[in-house]
Scaffold this motif. Sequence first.
Motif, PDB file in Angstrom:
ATOM      1  N   UNK A   7       0.928  -1.086  -0.096  1.00 41.70           N
ATOM      2  CA  UNK A   7       0.135   0.085   0.020  1.00 41.70           C
ATOM      3  C   UNK A   7       1.118   1.262   0.249  1.00 41.70           C
ATOM      4  N   UNK A   8       1.668   1.069   1.175  1.00 41.85           N
ATOM      5  CA  UNK A   8       3.047   1.965   0.554  1.00 41.85           C
ATOM      6  C   UNK A   8       3.588   2.427  -0.263  1.00 41.85           C
ATOM      7  N   UNK A   9       3.850   1.793  -0.776  1.00 38.14           N
ATOM      8  CA  UNK A   9       4.664   1.463  -2.081  1.00 38.14           C
ATOM      9  C   UNK A   9       3.875   2.252  -3.246  1.00 38.14           C
ATOM     10  N   UNK A  10       2.484   1.589  -3.690  1.00 35.42           N
ATOM     11  CA  UNK A  10       1.265   2.095  -4.462  1.00 35.42           C
ATOM     12  C   UNK A  10       1.291   3.700  -4.178  1.00 35.42           C
ATOM     13  N   UNK A  11       1.335   4.115  -2.437  1.00 36.92           N
ATOM     14  CA  UNK A  11       1.204   5.481  -2.353  1.00 36.92           C
ATOM     15  C   UNK A  11       1.956   6.564  -3.209  1.00 36.92           C
ATOM     16  N   UNK A  12       3.290   6.359  -2.479  1.00 41.07           N
ATOM     17  CA  UNK A  12       4.870   6.095  -3.278  1.00 41.07           C
ATOM     18  C   UNK A  12       4.622   6.713  -4.351  1.00 41.07           C
ATOM     19  N   UNK A  13       4.756   5.506  -5.539  1.00 40.77           N
ATOM     20  CA  UNK A  13       4.340   5.743  -6.551  1.00 40.77           C
ATOM     21  C   UNK A  13       3.593   7.299  -7.708  1.00 40.77           C
ATOM     22  N   UNK A  14       1.925   7.227  -6.691  1.00 41.98           N
ATOM     23  CA  UNK A  14       1.093   8.524  -6.925  1.00 41.98           C
ATOM     24  C   UNK A  14       1.870   9.551  -6.440  1.00 41.98           C
ATOM     25  N   UNK A  15       2.800   9.484  -5.415  1.00 44.65           N
ATOM     26  CA  UNK A  15       3.179  10.725  -4.545  1.00 44.65           C
ATOM     27  C   UNK A  15       3.911  11.519  -6.345  1.00 44.65           C
ATOM     28  N   UNK A  16       4.811  10.471  -6.509  1.00 46.82           N
ATOM     29  CA  UNK A  16       5.688  10.512  -7.423  1.00 46.82           C
ATOM     30  C   UNK A  16       5.376  11.683  -8.483  1.00 46.82           C
ATOM     31  N   UNK A  17       4.304  10.512  -9.113  1.00 46.58           N
ATOM     32  CA  UNK A  17       4.350  10.834 -10.363  1.00 46.58           C
ATOM     33  C   UNK A  17       3.254  12.125  -9.731  1.00 46.58           C
ATOM     34  N   UNK A  18       2.587  12.910  -9.233  1.00 39.96           N
ATOM     35  CA  UNK A  18       2.033  14.091  -8.341  1.00 39.96           C
ATOM     36  C   UNK A  18       3.335  15.263  -8.745  1.00 39.96           C
ATOM     37  N   UNK A  19       4.099  14.696  -7.692  1.00 36.99           N
ATOM     38  CA  UNK A  19       5.061  15.776  -7.853  1.00 36.99           C
ATOM     39  C   UNK A  19       5.816  16.270  -9.277  1.00 36.99           C
ATOM     40  N   UNK A  20       6.218  14.306 -10.462  1.00 41.50           N
ATOM     41  CA  UNK A  20       6.618  15.630 -11.056  1.00 41.50           C
ATOM     42  C   UNK A  20       5.413  16.083 -12.269  1.00 41.50           C
TER      43      UNK A  20
END
Length: 67
Positions: free
Chosen positions: A38-51
Amino acid sequence: MTTEEQLEQLNEAISSIENGAQEYQIGSRRITKASLSTLYSERLRLNNQLENERNNGGVYVARFDRR
């Protein structure tokens, strides 16, 4: 809270779990943190949002046509 701050907190949570703090017990209370998947998925989402925020500058433009 900014996306960068959220990502920083998330990375700290992931790090603590990866270092053995997934679950612990204090007296009769047992505490389990979120699953790594769950945390890895959220990190991917946040990385995409930040980009997206960095690439787009957080600015949106609307165009209205006159008729």
